[in-house]
Motif scaffolding. Structure first.
Motif, mmCIF file in Angstrom:
data_model
loop_
_atom_site.group_PDB
_atom_site.id
_atom_site.type_symbol
_atom_site.label_atom_id
_atom_site.label_comp_id
_atom_site.label_asym_id
_atom_site.label_seq_id
_atom_site.Cartn_x
_atom_site.Cartn_y
_atom_site.Cartn_z
ATOM 1 N N THR A 275 -21.867 3.227 -27.726
ATOM 2 C CA THR A 275 -23.078 3.076 -28.533
ATOM 3 C C THR A 275 -22.772 2.276 -29.791
ATOM 4 N N ALA A 276 -21.689 2.640 -30.466
ATOM 5 C CA ALA A 276 -21.338 1.929 -31.696
ATOM 6 C C ALA A 276 -20.842 0.518 -31.375
ATOM 7 N N ARG B 217 -26.911 15.037 -23.147
ATOM 8 C CA ARG B 217 -25.452 15.144 -23.274
ATOM 9 C C ARG B 217 -25.069 16.073 -24.426
ATOM 10 N N GLU C 104 -9.519 5.650 -21.801
ATOM 11 C CA GLU C 104 -10.594 5.053 -22.591
ATOM 12 C C GLU C 104 -10.035 4.606 -23.928
ATOM 13 N N ARG D 206 -26.831 10.118 -35.896
ATOM 14 C CA ARG D 206 -25.735 11.053 -35.654
ATOM 15 C C ARG D 206 -26.224 12.506 -35.730
ATOM 16 N N TYR E 16 -11.514 14.042 -31.504
ATOM 17 C CA TYR E 16 -11.391 12.754 -32.181
ATOM 18 C C TYR E 16 -10.139 12.643 -33.044
ATOM 19 N N ILE F 90 -22.852 6.651 -22.127
ATOM 20 C CA ILE F 90 -24.207 6.249 -21.748
ATOM 21 C C ILE F 90 -24.279 4.721 -21.659
ATOM 22 N N THR F 91 -23.506 4.031 -22.471
ATOM 23 C CA THR F 91 -23.430 2.569 -22.358
ATOM 24 C C THR F 91 -22.737 2.205 -21.045
ATOM 25 N N TYR G 278 -28.098 3.681 -36.717
ATOM 26 C CA TYR G 278 -27.246 4.542 -35.898
ATOM 27 C C TYR G 278 -27.653 5.975 -36.245
ATOM 28 N N TYR H 175 -19.947 -2.448 -34.684
ATOM 29 C CA TYR H 175 -18.841 -1.494 -34.953
ATOM 30 C C TYR H 175 -17.524 -2.200 -35.222
ATOM 31 N N LYS I 185 -18.657 15.920 -25.949
ATOM 32 C CA LYS I 185 -18.358 15.035 -27.077
ATOM 33 C C LYS I 185 -18.079 15.937 -28.275
ATOM 34 N N GLY J 181 -12.973 5.034 -29.094
ATOM 35 C CA GLY J 181 -14.387 5.424 -29.128
ATOM 36 C C GLY J 181 -15.220 4.615 -28.160
HETATM 37 N N1 PPE Z 1 -15.472 7.357 -25.180
HETATM 38 C C1 PPE Z 1 -15.342 7.878 -26.415
HETATM 39 C C2 PPE Z 1 -14.100 8.594 -26.759
HETATM 40 C C3 PPE Z 1 -16.372 7.714 -27.350
HETATM 41 O O1 PPE Z 1 -16.232 8.228 -28.557
HETATM 42 C C4 PPE Z 1 -17.535 6.993 -26.988
HETATM 43 C C5 PPE Z 1 -18.632 6.800 -27.978
HETATM 44 C C6 PPE Z 1 -17.630 6.481 -25.672
HETATM 45 C C7 PPE Z 1 -16.589 6.690 -24.801
HETATM 46 C C8 PPE Z 1 -18.860 5.751 -25.207
HETATM 47 O O2 PPE Z 1 -19.978 6.602 -25.095
HETATM 48 P P1 PPE Z 1 -21.470 6.070 -25.273
HETATM 49 O O3 PPE Z 1 -21.690 5.857 -26.735
HETATM 50 O O4 PPE Z 1 -22.319 7.156 -24.744
HETATM 51 O O5 PPE Z 1 -21.583 4.801 -24.500
HETATM 52 N N2 PPE Z 1 -18.231 6.782 -29.345
HETATM 53 C C9 PPE Z 1 -19.196 7.054 -30.385
HETATM 54 C C10 PPE Z 1 -18.549 7.321 -31.718
HETATM 55 C C11 PPE Z 1 -17.962 6.167 -32.442
HETATM 56 C C12 PPE Z 1 -17.536 6.527 -33.856
HETATM 57 O O6 PPE Z 1 -16.583 5.930 -34.370
HETATM 58 O O7 PPE Z 1 -18.170 7.400 -34.485
HETATM 59 C C13 PPE Z 1 -20.264 5.974 -30.430
HETATM 60 O O8 PPE Z 1 -20.059 4.867 -29.939
HETATM 61 O O9 PPE Z 1 -21.331 6.250 -30.974
#
Ligand code: PPE
Length: 304
Positions: free
Chosen positions: A255-256, A59, A192, A97, A163, A218-219, A95, A128, A158, A195
């Protein structure tokens, strides 16, 4: 305050946490063109493993491709660097990044030939929205801010700049006493959270937003797969905010945030006002996998 670790990977080498700095005229800092990932590593019986690392790196490369940024490394090099970052910091669960950004050089919107740089940080980061949120659920607010229109932002990427919209929504929700913001798309359907992706459950059917205005989580993908494997009916169709109000269960995935139940939206109690049974089942399946207790999904785990 962030729970600092020791080293950060920057452009191919490790630097001390406090030395991982950039010039203030770094292009991305001004214009928001940077792509990133959020990945979790969990401790299991056989050691620590990173959840769906290959998918996160895929991704990251797709985000870069959408933004026409060329990544100066191969996927294999990025995967190895991520594993190494967890290893050198001796982190059991953390975590991760990775951030791909446009470095110092020219100013002005046109990124020109500025260097494309990659940094990878990892640090311990607990639940989180808090441990209690995972068990009790959170209170959310539908945001007054709409999520990006598809012709404004390509949400498959992403991208850091997107953000700002999340921050506005999150701050609005927090200031009003809620824990999370749920954003609608520009047509008024649920998109959504700031995050996280959104799921609802009604009469045993699991429903989530289709891949139009959202990040392909991915979650989210993992939950859909687990539901299908467990004969839970799923639909990927858009729904309205009142469908959330009258849902039996609502939960967020990321993920978070992992799988976080939502017990109240806009001061309406959702279902029984607590974590619902399907949410609990999916949480159990998910946490068994990430903690290495489900051999059927071992392919999702990369050992550190
Ligand atoms: N939508 C958004 C806008 C988003 O930021 C995330 C992850 C998701 C959906 C879910 O995606 P996934 O992690 O692949 O299931 N948000 C990331 C950032 C959070 C943060 O505050 O920094 C995360 O969960 O890691």
């Amino acid at each position: 305050m962030i729970n600092a670790s020791e080293k950060i990977w920057m452009d191919g080498r490790f630097v001390d946490w406090n030395e991982a700095t950039v010039h203030v005229l770094t292009h991305s800092l001004h214009y928001g063109l940077a792509v990133f990932e959020g990945i979790r590593c969990y401790k299991g019986p056989g050691g620590s493993t990173i959840f769906r690392l290959q998918d996160h790196v895929n991704r990251l490369f797709e985000s870069a491709h959408i933004m026409a940024l060329s990544v100066p490394y191969s996927k294999k090099e990025v995967i190895d660097a991520i594993v190494e970052t967890v290893r050198v910091n001796r982190l059991e669960s953390c975590y991760i990044r990775p951030l791909l950004y446009v470095g110092y050089g020219e100013m002005g919107v046109y990124p020109g030939h500025n260097p494309i740089r990659l940094a990878i940080a990892a640090w311990p980061w607990g639940a989180y929205l808090g441990e209690e949120a995972l068990a009790q659920g959170i209170r959310a607010k539908v945001s007054s801010y709409a999520r990006h229109h598809v012709n404004v932002a390509m949400t498959r990427a992403k991208l850091s700049g997107y953000y700002v919209n999340s921050i506005l929504a999150k701050c609005e929700a927090k200031n009003a006493g809620y824990e999370e913001a749920i954003l609608l798309d520009t047509e008024g359907y649920v998109s959504e959270a700031s995050g996280e992706n959104v799921f609802i459950v009604k009469r045993g059917v699991l429903q989530t937003t289709p891949l139009t205005s959202i990040l392909e989580g991915i979650t989210r993908n993992s939950v859909l797969q687990l539901a299908r494997e467990n004969q839970i009916p799923v639909v990927e169709e858009r729904f309205t905010r009142d469908a959330m109000y009258v849902a039996d269960e609502v939960f967020l995935t990321g993920t978070a945030a992992e799988i976080t139940p939502v017990r109240e939206i806009d001061d309406r109690v959702i279902g029984q006002g607590q974590r619902g049974p399907l949410t609990e089942t999916l949480q159990r399946l998910f946490f068994q996998i990430v903690h290495g207790q489900d051999s059927a999904h071992a392919a999702w785990l990369t050992p550190v």
